[in-house]
Design an enzyme around this catalytic site. Sequence first.
Site, PDB file in Angstrom:
ATOM      1  N   ASP A  34       3.487   1.534   5.860  1.00  0.00           N
ATOM      2  CA  ASP A  34       4.328   0.952   6.614  1.00  0.00           C
ATOM      3  C   ASP A  34       5.686   1.677   6.723  1.00  0.00           C
ATOM      4  OD1 ASP A  34       4.685  -1.851   8.534  1.00  0.00           O
ATOM      5  OD2 ASP A  34       6.663  -1.133   7.858  1.00  0.00           O
ATOM      6  N   ASN A  90       0.694 -11.041  11.771  1.00  0.00           N
ATOM      7  CA  ASN A  90       1.659 -11.439  12.618  1.00  0.00           C
ATOM      8  C   ASN A  90       1.111 -11.635  13.971  1.00  0.00           C
ATOM      9  OD1 ASN A  90       3.744 -11.723  10.772  1.00  0.00           O
ATOM     10  ND2 ASN A  90       4.419  -9.421  11.343  1.00  0.00           N
ATOM     11  N   GLN A  97       5.510 -10.349  15.790  1.00  0.00           N
ATOM     12  CA  GLN A  97       4.428  -9.328  15.859  1.00  0.00           C
ATOM     13  C   GLN A  97       5.580  -8.444  16.921  1.00  0.00           C
ATOM     14  OE1 GLN A  97       0.637 -10.152  17.744  1.00  0.00           O
ATOM     15  NE2 GLN A  97       0.150  -8.230  17.698  1.00  0.00           N
ATOM     16  N   VAL A  99       4.047  -4.931  17.231  1.00  0.00           N
ATOM     17  CA  VAL A  99       3.172  -3.878  17.938  1.00  0.00           C
ATOM     18  C   VAL A  99       1.797  -4.582  18.307  1.00  0.00           C
ATOM     19  CG1 VAL A  99       1.810  -1.848  17.550  1.00  0.00           C
ATOM     20  CG2 VAL A  99       4.187  -1.998  16.512  1.00  0.00           C
ATOM     21  N   HIS A 103      -3.343  -5.353  13.581  1.00  0.00           N
ATOM     22  CA  HIS A 103      -3.028  -4.660  12.382  1.00  0.00           C
ATOM     23  C   HIS A 103      -2.890  -5.588  11.518  1.00  0.00           C
ATOM     24  CE1 HIS A 103       0.972  -5.072  14.111  1.00  0.00           C
ATOM     25  NE2 HIS A 103       1.381  -5.488  13.093  1.00  0.00           N
ATOM     26  N   HIS A 105      -1.048  -6.408   7.528  1.00  0.00           N
ATOM     27  CA  HIS A 105      -0.256  -6.031   6.830  1.00  0.00           C
ATOM     28  C   HIS A 105      -0.871  -6.250   5.292  1.00  0.00           C
ATOM     29  CE1 HIS A 105       3.451  -5.677   9.411  1.00  0.00           C
ATOM     30  NE2 HIS A 105       2.861  -6.337  10.186  1.00  0.00           N
TER      31      HIS A 105
HETATM   32  P1  5GP Z   1       4.289  -6.119  13.349  1.00  0.00           P
HETATM   33  O1  5GP Z   1       5.804  -6.229  13.240  1.00  0.00           O
HETATM   34  O2  5GP Z   1       3.819  -5.995  14.528  1.00  0.00           O
HETATM   35  O3  5GP Z   1       3.564  -7.220  12.549  1.00  0.00           O
HETATM   36  O4  5GP Z   1       4.157  -4.831  12.573  1.00  0.00           O
HETATM   37  C1  5GP Z   1       4.412  -3.644  12.733  1.00  0.00           C
HETATM   38  C2  5GP Z   1       4.670  -2.847  11.669  1.00  0.00           C
HETATM   39  O5  5GP Z   1       4.536  -1.398  11.948  1.00  0.00           O
HETATM   40  C3  5GP Z   1       5.945  -3.187  11.201  1.00  0.00           C
HETATM   41  O6  5GP Z   1       5.942  -3.390   9.595  1.00  0.00           O
HETATM   42  C4  5GP Z   1       6.714  -1.662  11.392  1.00  0.00           C
HETATM   43  O7  5GP Z   1       7.540  -1.394  10.098  1.00  0.00           O
HETATM   44  C5  5GP Z   1       5.579  -0.725  11.470  1.00  0.00           C
HETATM   45  N1  5GP Z   1       6.122   0.383  12.317  1.00  0.00           N
HETATM   46  C6  5GP Z   1       6.252   0.339  13.479  1.00  0.00           C
HETATM   47  N2  5GP Z   1       6.325   1.619  13.801  1.00  0.00           N
HETATM   48  C7  5GP Z   1       5.691   2.442  12.765  1.00  0.00           C
HETATM   49  C8  5GP Z   1       5.750   4.034  12.631  1.00  0.00           C
HETATM   50  O8  5GP Z   1       6.000   4.856  13.521  1.00  0.00           O
HETATM   51  N3  5GP Z   1       5.056   4.322  11.638  1.00  0.00           N
HETATM   52  C9  5GP Z   1       4.789   3.509  10.671  1.00  0.00           C
HETATM   53  N4  5GP Z   1       4.003   3.826   9.316  1.00  0.00           N
HETATM   54  N5  5GP Z   1       5.077   2.171  10.741  1.00  0.00           N
HETATM   55  C10 5GP Z   1       5.625   1.661  11.647  1.00  0.00           C
END
Ligand code: 5GP
Length: 123
Positions: A34, A90, A97, A99, A103, A105
Site C-alpha cells: 500500500d 472496506n 472504501q 477504490v 481488494h 488489506h
Molecule cells: P480502500 O480505501 O478502497 O479500502 O483502499 C484503497 C487503498 O489503496 C488505500 O489504502 C490506498 O492507500 C491504496 N492506494 C491508492 N492508490 C494507490 C497507488 O497508486 N498505489 C498503491 N500502492 N496503493 C494505492
Amino acid sequence: MTGSASPSIFTRIIDREIPADIVFESESLIAIRDIAPQAPVHLLVIPKTPQYRDVVELAAGDPGLLAEVIATAKSLADEHCGGEFRLVFNTGESAGQTVFHVHAHVLGEGEGTQTLTEQTLGD
Ligand code: 5GP
C-alpha cells in the site's frame, strides 16, 4: 457487477501503466505494498478482474477467487509478518472504501514487534 467506465487505479497498476511495489503476482491476482501504509506490513491483494466492486460481489460471483485472495493473504503474511495478520475489506464509501475494484488489506506487524492497534484501518 460491471467495472466503472475508466480503469481503476489497480487495473492501471496491473497493466503496468502506474508503478507499484509488487510482492506477488499470479494469473488471477496481484499483491502490492500500500502506498500509504497503516501498519508496519500493509499489503493489498487484488484480483486482476475489474468485474467485482467489493468483497460481497466477489463472494457471490466467484467464491473460489475469494478463497484464493485469502490463501494468498496467508502466504504473504507467512513471508512478511510471521503468519499472523488482519484482513480488511472496506465495503462502501462510508466504510472507507476509496477504490471500487475489490481488494483485501493485509495488515501485520514486522517480525518481533508489538501487536496491531485496534484502530488500524478502523477509524
Ligand atoms: P480502500 O480505501 O478502497 O479500502 O483502499 C484503497 C487503498 O489503496 C488505500 O489504502 C490506498 O492507500 C491504496 N492506494 C491508492 N492508490 C494507490 C497507488 O497508486 N498505489 C498503491 N500502492 N496503493 C494505492
